[in-house]
Design a protein around this motif. Structure first.
Motif, PDB file in Angstrom:
ATOM      1  N   ASP A 191      -3.499   0.090   5.244  1.00 48.26           N
ATOM      2  CA  ASP A 191      -2.414   0.213   4.276  1.00 48.26           C
ATOM      3  C   ASP A 191      -2.888   0.267   2.829  1.00 48.26           C
ATOM      4  O   ASP A 191      -2.113   0.066   1.897  1.00 48.26           O
ATOM      5  N   ARG A 192      -4.169   0.517   2.623  1.00 47.36           N
ATOM      6  CA  ARG A 192      -4.661   0.668   1.261  1.00 47.36           C
ATOM      7  C   ARG A 192      -4.304   2.049   0.720  1.00 47.36           C
ATOM      8  O   ARG A 192      -4.175   3.000   1.489  1.00 47.36           O
ATOM      9  N   ILE A 193      -4.133   2.145  -0.599  1.00 47.70           N
ATOM     10  CA  ILE A 193      -3.770   3.428  -1.192  1.00 47.70           C
ATOM     11  C   ILE A 193      -5.023   4.167  -1.656  1.00 47.70           C
ATOM     12  O   ILE A 193      -5.997   3.561  -2.115  1.00 47.70           O
ATOM     13  N   GLN A 194      -4.996   5.496  -1.495  1.00 43.37           N
ATOM     14  CA  GLN A 194      -6.122   6.313  -1.960  1.00 43.37           C
ATOM     15  C   GLN A 194      -5.659   7.736  -2.277  1.00 43.37           C
ATOM     16  O   GLN A 194      -6.302   8.728  -1.930  1.00 43.37           O
ATOM     17  N   GLY A 195      -4.498   7.816  -2.935  1.00 36.57           N
ATOM     18  CA  GLY A 195      -4.051   9.094  -3.438  1.00 36.57           C
ATOM     19  C   GLY A 195      -3.331   9.969  -2.442  1.00 36.57           C
ATOM     20  O   GLY A 195      -3.139  11.170  -2.692  1.00 36.57           O
ATOM     21  N   VAL A 196      -2.909   9.409  -1.328  1.00 36.79           N
ATOM     22  CA  VAL A 196      -2.181  10.180  -0.325  1.00 36.79           C
ATOM     23  C   VAL A 196      -0.878   9.459  -0.031  1.00 36.79           C
ATOM     24  O   VAL A 196      -0.875   8.251   0.220  1.00 36.79           O
ATOM     25  N   ASN A 197       0.234  10.195  -0.026  1.00 39.24           N
ATOM     26  CA  ASN A 197       1.537   9.571   0.193  1.00 39.24           C
ATOM     27  C   ASN A 197       1.900   9.570   1.674  1.00 39.24           C
ATOM     28  O   ASN A 197       2.968  10.033   2.076  1.00 39.24           O
ATOM     29  N   SER A 198       0.991   9.078   2.499  1.00 41.06           N
ATOM     30  CA  SER A 198       1.197   8.980   3.945  1.00 41.06           C
ATOM     31  C   SER A 198       0.386   7.814   4.479  1.00 41.06           C
ATOM     32  O   SER A 198      -0.578   7.353   3.848  1.00 41.06           O
ATOM     33  N   ASP A 199       0.785   7.341   5.642  1.00 36.72           N
ATOM     34  CA  ASP A 199       0.038   6.275   6.300  1.00 36.72           C
ATOM     35  C   ASP A 199      -1.196   6.839   6.982  1.00 36.72           C
ATOM     36  O   ASP A 199      -1.188   7.960   7.501  1.00 36.72           O
ATOM     37  N   PHE A 200      -2.255   6.065   6.993  1.00 38.45           N
ATOM     38  CA  PHE A 200      -3.445   6.408   7.763  1.00 38.45           C
ATOM     39  C   PHE A 200      -3.382   5.725   9.126  1.00 38.45           C
ATOM     40  O   PHE A 200      -2.674   4.731   9.310  1.00 38.45           O
TER      41      PHE A 200
END
Length: 319
Positions: free
Chosen positions: A48-57
């Motif tokens: 759930d960390r953010i890295q410039g993508v508006n979607s879940d990994f």
């Protein structure tokens, strides 16, 4: 393409000679309700960390957890395995030279209760689950049917198993007219439906041992006893006991068919040191009669040196 009917599913178990090591074949088959299940599932560890993508990994694979929920009729020849795993200690005595044996189950102080391998024919395939430990049993009955038990279990892992065929036995449940409820050793004939829950609070223990599966199932917490019954008021004795915090022994005694001579299939559930937690005064029960849906909890009884035990008479020679 083949399809598989639900009614051909079957459930069985066998006591593990080495705790946590799956047995190869079942020893005793148990009749279960259609919705009974052994659920082996995977926990997700979310990314759930953010890295410039508006979607879940995608998540990572976490712990694997085995939880069983069985609904069974209370039968003298099959309930003993579940009671042994729930409480952990059993003392067996043959009745003279007869084929009847009395088994007394009580709570062990050990944190490792007896484990069973559970076998399931799901129709599509056969599976076995090791380190099966009973966490909780809720017994219940009413004035028209069979005594029931809802069994909560924990287990370690699911594996494929060799095929097996169920041993078909005629149903032999304890019935409503074979059941009595005692308060302080005396039968109360004004009681309708009842329930009694025994929870040993077992939990899975995970360790850093290179496995997603539970390392052990431990029983280290206090035994929890809760129950209740419907009582039709002919007096206010239970209400007075509630207000006075009076200690009472609650017993459910089920007596079935004759084994031999004077010996019959019997199960006695005894909760000591019980206190009422609710006795509502103005309940309307079946038939429009005044009564109460009573709730109680069981506690350790100093005079009896225990909180709960169960006595089972059947033809099983050992557990």
């Amino acid at each position: 393409m083949a399809y598989y009917p639900v009614d051909l599913k079957s459930f069985a178990l066998k006591k593990e000679s080495v705790r946590g090591t799956a047995e190869t074949a079942p020893a005793k088959h148990v009749k279960v309700a259609r919705d009974s299940s052994l659920d082996y599932s995977l926990e997700h560890i979310e990314n759930d960390r953010i890295q410039g993508v508006n979607s879940d990994f995608n998540p990572e694979a976490g712990r694997k957890i085995g939880v069983g929920k069985l609904t069974i009729d209370v039968e003298a020849e099959t309930i003993g395995e579940f009671m042994y795993s729930l409480l952990g200690t059993v003392v067996t005595a043959q009745q003279s030279t007869s084929t009847a044996y009395v088994h007394t189950f009580s709570k062990t102080t050990s944190t490792r209760h007896q484990a069973y391998t559970m076998f399931v024919n799901r129709g599509v395939d056969y599976f076995r689950s090791s380190l099966g430990v009973v966490k909780r049993i809720e017994f219940s009955g009413d004035t028209q049917g069979k005594a029931q038990a809802s069994v909560d279990m924990l287990f370690k892992a699911e594996q494929t198993a060799s095929s097996f065929s169920p041993t078909i036995a005629a149903p032999d449940p304890f019935l409503f007219h074979e059941t009595i409820f005692k308060i302080d050793g005396t039968q109360d004939s004004d009681i309708g439906k009842w329930n009694l829950s025994i929870d040993n609070q077992s939990e899975g223990l995970w360790l850093l041992n290179s496995s997603q599966d539970v390392s052990d199932i431990v029983t280290a917490k206090k035994l929890m006893l809760e129950g209740g019954f419907d009582i039709y008021f002919t007096n206010t004795a239970e209400r007075a006991d509630f207000l006075a915090n009076t200690s009472r022994k609650m017993e459910v005694v089920m007596t079935g068919a004759t084994i031999t001579g004077t010996h019959a299939y019997t199960l006695t559930l005894a909760a000591y040191g019980c206190r009422y937690v609710s006795v509502p005064f103005d309940s309307e029960l079946d038939g429009g009669l005044i009564g109460a849906s009573v709730g109680f909890k069981g506690f350790y009884s100093v005079s009896d040196s225990k909180a709960f035990d169960a006595t089972l008479k059947n033809t099983s020679t050992t557990y």
